[in-house]
Write an enzyme that holds these catalytic residues in place. Structure first.
Site, PDB file in Angstrom:
ATOM      1  N   GLY A 191       0.824  -1.208   0.000  1.00  0.00           N
ATOM      2  CA  GLY A 191       0.000   0.000   0.000  1.00  0.00           C
ATOM      3  C   GLY A 191       0.858   1.257   0.000  1.00  0.00           C
ATOM      4  O   GLY A 191       0.531   2.249  -0.655  1.00  0.00           O
ATOM      5  N   THR A 192       1.965   1.206   0.721  1.00  0.00           N
ATOM      6  CA  THR A 192       2.849   2.381   0.792  1.00  0.00           C
ATOM      7  C   THR A 192       3.379   2.730  -0.597  1.00  0.00           C
ATOM      8  O   THR A 192       3.375   3.904  -0.995  1.00  0.00           O
ATOM      9  CB  THR A 192       4.020   2.093   1.767  1.00  0.00           C
ATOM     10  OG1 THR A 192       3.467   1.779   3.040  1.00  0.00           O
ATOM     11  CG2 THR A 192       4.948   3.279   1.892  1.00  0.00           C
TER      12      THR A 192
ATOM     13  N   ASN B  91      -7.380   4.236   9.387  1.00  0.00           N
ATOM     14  CA  ASN B  91      -6.904   2.978   9.961  1.00  0.00           C
ATOM     15  C   ASN B  91      -7.058   2.919  11.470  1.00  0.00           C
ATOM     16  O   ASN B  91      -7.198   1.850  12.045  1.00  0.00           O
ATOM     17  CB  ASN B  91      -5.436   2.739   9.574  1.00  0.00           C
ATOM     18  CG  ASN B  91      -4.581   3.975   9.644  1.00  0.00           C
ATOM     19  OD1 ASN B  91      -4.886   4.988   9.017  1.00  0.00           O
ATOM     20  ND2 ASN B  91      -3.529   3.924  10.429  1.00  0.00           N
TER      21      ASN B  91
ATOM     22  N   GLN C 124      -7.647   0.590   3.905  1.00  0.00           N
ATOM     23  CA  GLN C 124      -8.493   0.013   4.960  1.00  0.00           C
ATOM     24  C   GLN C 124      -9.931  -0.220   4.495  1.00  0.00           C
ATOM     25  O   GLN C 124     -10.669  -0.950   5.146  1.00  0.00           O
ATOM     26  CB  GLN C 124      -8.506   0.917   6.193  1.00  0.00           C
ATOM     27  CG  GLN C 124      -7.183   0.979   6.929  1.00  0.00           C
ATOM     28  CD  GLN C 124      -6.784  -0.338   7.587  1.00  0.00           C
ATOM     29  OE1 GLN C 124      -7.593  -1.254   7.745  1.00  0.00           O
ATOM     30  NE2 GLN C 124      -5.529  -0.447   7.961  1.00  0.00           N
TER      31      GLN C 124
ATOM     32  N   SER D 163      -3.919  -2.556  -0.476  1.00  0.00           N
ATOM     33  CA  SER D 163      -2.833  -3.404   0.007  1.00  0.00           C
ATOM     34  C   SER D 163      -3.379  -4.809   0.230  1.00  0.00           C
ATOM     35  O   SER D 163      -4.511  -4.972   0.667  1.00  0.00           O
ATOM     36  CB  SER D 163      -2.322  -2.812   1.330  1.00  0.00           C
ATOM     37  OG  SER D 163      -1.425  -3.695   1.930  1.00  0.00           O
ATOM     38  N   GLY D 164      -2.541  -5.822  -0.050  1.00  0.00           N
ATOM     39  CA  GLY D 164      -3.017  -7.202   0.067  1.00  0.00           C
ATOM     40  C   GLY D 164      -3.218  -7.668   1.493  1.00  0.00           C
ATOM     41  O   GLY D 164      -4.206  -8.341   1.807  1.00  0.00           O
ATOM     42  N   HIS D 165      -2.289  -7.286   2.378  1.00  0.00           N
ATOM     43  CA  HIS D 165      -2.301  -7.936   3.694  1.00  0.00           C
ATOM     44  C   HIS D 165      -3.402  -7.440   4.617  1.00  0.00           C
ATOM     45  O   HIS D 165      -3.538  -7.928   5.731  1.00  0.00           O
ATOM     46  CB  HIS D 165      -0.919  -7.847   4.367  1.00  0.00           C
ATOM     47  CG  HIS D 165      -0.497  -6.507   4.843  1.00  0.00           C
ATOM     48  ND1 HIS D 165      -0.420  -6.199   6.177  1.00  0.00           N
ATOM     49  CD2 HIS D 165      -0.099  -5.401   4.192  1.00  0.00           C
ATOM     50  CE1 HIS D 165       0.022  -4.956   6.316  1.00  0.00           C
ATOM     51  NE2 HIS D 165       0.214  -4.447   5.121  1.00  0.00           N
TER      52      HIS D 165
ATOM     53  N   THR E 176      10.055  -7.464 -12.295  1.00  0.00           N
ATOM     54  CA  THR E 176       9.405  -8.752 -12.580  1.00  0.00           C
ATOM     55  C   THR E 176       8.269  -8.971 -11.596  1.00  0.00           C
ATOM     56  O   THR E 176       8.423  -8.739 -10.394  1.00  0.00           O
ATOM     57  CB  THR E 176      10.440  -9.894 -12.487  1.00  0.00           C
ATOM     58  OG1 THR E 176      11.476  -9.605 -13.412  1.00  0.00           O
ATOM     59  CG2 THR E 176       9.813 -11.238 -12.811  1.00  0.00           C
TER      60      THR E 176
ATOM     61  N   CYS F 107       1.799   1.212  12.957  1.00  0.00           N
ATOM     62  CA  CYS F 107       3.004   1.879  12.479  1.00  0.00           C
ATOM     63  C   CYS F 107       3.428   3.001  13.422  1.00  0.00           C
ATOM     64  O   CYS F 107       4.564   3.430  13.386  1.00  0.00           O
ATOM     65  CB  CYS F 107       2.782   2.438  11.084  1.00  0.00           C
ATOM     66  SG  CYS F 107       1.998   1.252  10.005  1.00  0.00           S
TER      67      CYS F 107
HETATM   68  N1  PLP Z   1      -2.591   3.228   4.221  1.00  0.00           N
HETATM   69  C1  PLP Z   1      -3.323   2.843   5.275  1.00  0.00           C
HETATM   70  C2  PLP Z   1      -4.603   3.546   5.585  1.00  0.00           C
HETATM   71  C3  PLP Z   1      -2.875   1.784   6.080  1.00  0.00           C
HETATM   72  O1  PLP Z   1      -3.604   1.407   7.139  1.00  0.00           O
HETATM   73  C4  PLP Z   1      -1.648   1.146   5.756  1.00  0.00           C
HETATM   74  C5  PLP Z   1      -1.118   0.082   6.625  1.00  0.00           C
HETATM   75  O2  PLP Z   1      -1.372   0.048   7.817  1.00  0.00           O
HETATM   76  C6  PLP Z   1      -0.944   1.581   4.623  1.00  0.00           C
HETATM   77  C7  PLP Z   1      -1.445   2.627   3.878  1.00  0.00           C
HETATM   78  C8  PLP Z   1       0.339   0.948   4.215  1.00  0.00           C
HETATM   79  O3  PLP Z   1       0.125  -0.318   3.608  1.00  0.00           O
HETATM   80  P1  PLP Z   1       1.325  -1.357   3.492  1.00  0.00           P
HETATM   81  O4  PLP Z   1       1.563  -1.897   4.854  1.00  0.00           O
HETATM   82  O5  PLP Z   1       0.851  -2.411   2.532  1.00  0.00           O
HETATM   83  O6  PLP Z   1       2.486  -0.610   2.955  1.00  0.00           O
END
Ligand code: PLP
Length: 393
Positions: free
Chosen positions: A71-72, A150, A178, A198-200, A236, A324
């Protein structure tokens, strides 16, 4: 000891179906999708399917989907890739409650001489849309605002926000990390140009993200390299993860109903019982426009970190602020932006549920949380001062 996992906004368990779908792509079907031979070609076919699955979840078309590493990266690519396409424009608008994946890009842009405006929110975590409308100028290169927060789960009115931004002819990006998979999103109906996910956060592994770029949107690649992703993101492809993510999107589409009925009911049950049983407790953020799985509660006059450690001793995983930002004892930037009083912001805990959460888990928390808070308040000088002030009244 059993683990009770209520930290799903930090990360989620990989769904067994997702893992099963991924495994052959590590050791049997390990070809490079760009290869000319059919061994690689069959992998390219699976990636096409994953792209269709990702697109179907958000109402996009497959060629509007780019796979990224997280996601970042999607957030960084969306903002920096747009700014690079409008070099003459030096104004960036966002909010004060973004995840660091956007918030720290703002700080970086300020250092680079951009004029950055971070709009504030009210006590419920809501934006002032008139302020947004008035802030956009012909120098604004892009507006980036998160879909759902989040920490609190507060959902911004992205339909109205995107319309305001589009009326002014400015590109609009939303960090939907989210929101995707928890609430319905239909990009056919929303004038959003770029959207990150984001996948996770939805039962795929860590290390895979998606960036939606609407057809016709100006964008310069952030990751410069080969011709992959139609030249929009070199490198890749992370084949097993992309395929796992596709499966996770398919599952999320099926599970959305459960998320918005059963999971929401469990969250509401937990929240109400906490409020009923623990005095001096507040829920942070708009309780109506909120993700179905998230509750942020503040227990006045105690430290969130101490609560987390005592919960952890019982096998309960939760979070104080976002994953984070925990590790620092400063109240989270989100709660500070909302003006949550200091005595409450310090004692905030986020519980975030998933489709795997159960009523038994909620009951276990409801049984153990009140004595934990009482124990901590018994040794809190702030609580003692509060009781004294109450006795004086
Ligand atoms: N944006 C939001 C709102 C998130 O909650 C998060 C992760 O907590 C991210 C971005 C970042 O995603 P990733 O951990 O896949 O880099």
């Amino acid at each position: 000891m059993k683990t009770l996992y209520l930290d799903n906004n930090a990360t989620t368990q990989v769904a067994p179906e997702v893992l099963e779908t991924m495994l052959p792509y590590f050791h049997e079907l390990y070809g490079n999708p760009s290869s000319m031979h059919s061994f690689g070609g069959q992998v390219a076919k699976q990636i096409r399917e994953a792209r269709e699955q990702a697109a179907a979840l958000i109402g996009a078309t497959p060629d509007e989907i780019i796979f990224t590493s997280c996601g970042t990266e999607s957030d960084n690519a969306a903002i920096l890739g747009t700014l690079d396409s409008y070099l003459e424009k030096r104004h960036f608008i966002t909010t004060r409650v973004e995840h660091p994946a956007v918030g720290n890009v703002s700080a970086y842009l300020s250092r680079k001489g951009y004029r950055v405006l971070e709009l504030s929110v009210d006590r419920e975590g809501r934006l002032d849309l008139d302020e947004l409308r008035e802030s956009i100028t012909d120098q604004t290169a892009i507006v980036s605002m998160m879909y759902a927060n989040n920490e609190t789960g507060v959902i911004f009115p992205i339909d109205r926000i995107s319309e305001i931004v589009k009326e002014k002819g400015i590109p609009f990006h939303t960090d939907a990390v989210q929101a995707v998979g928890k609430i319905p999103i239909n990009l056919k109906k929303l004038p959003i140009d770029l959207l990150s996910l984001s996948g996770h956060k939805l039962h795929a592994p860590k290390g895979i993200g998606v960036l939606f770029i609407r057809k016709g949107t100006k964008f310069s690649p952030f990751m410069i390299g080969g011709h992959q992703e139609k030249g929009r993101r070199g490198g890749t492809e992370n084949v097993p993860y992309i395929i796992g993510r596709g499966k996770a999107c398919e599952l999320a589409k099926k599970n959305m109903e459960d998320e918005n009925t059963r999971v929401k009911a469990l969250r509401d049950y937990l929240e109400q019982k906490i409020l009923d049983r623990i005095p001096n407790t507040l829920v942070n953020g708009d309780r109506v426009n909120r993700l179905p799985n998230t509750v942020s509660v503040s227990f006045e006059y105690v430290e969130g970190e101490s609560i987390l450690l005592l919960l952890s001793d019982l096998g309960i995983c939760a979070s104080s602020g976002s994953a984070c930002t925990s590790g620092s004892l400063e109240p989270s930037h989100v709660l500070r932006a909302m003006g949550v009083p200091f005595t409450a912001a310090h004692g905030s805990i986020r519980f975030s549920l998933s489709i795997y959460s159960t009523k038994e888990e909620m009951d276990y928390i409801i049984e153990h949380l009140p004595p934990i808070i009482q124990r901590l308040r018994d040794i809190s000088p702030f609580w003692k001062d509060y009781l004294k002030s109450q006795n004086k009244k």
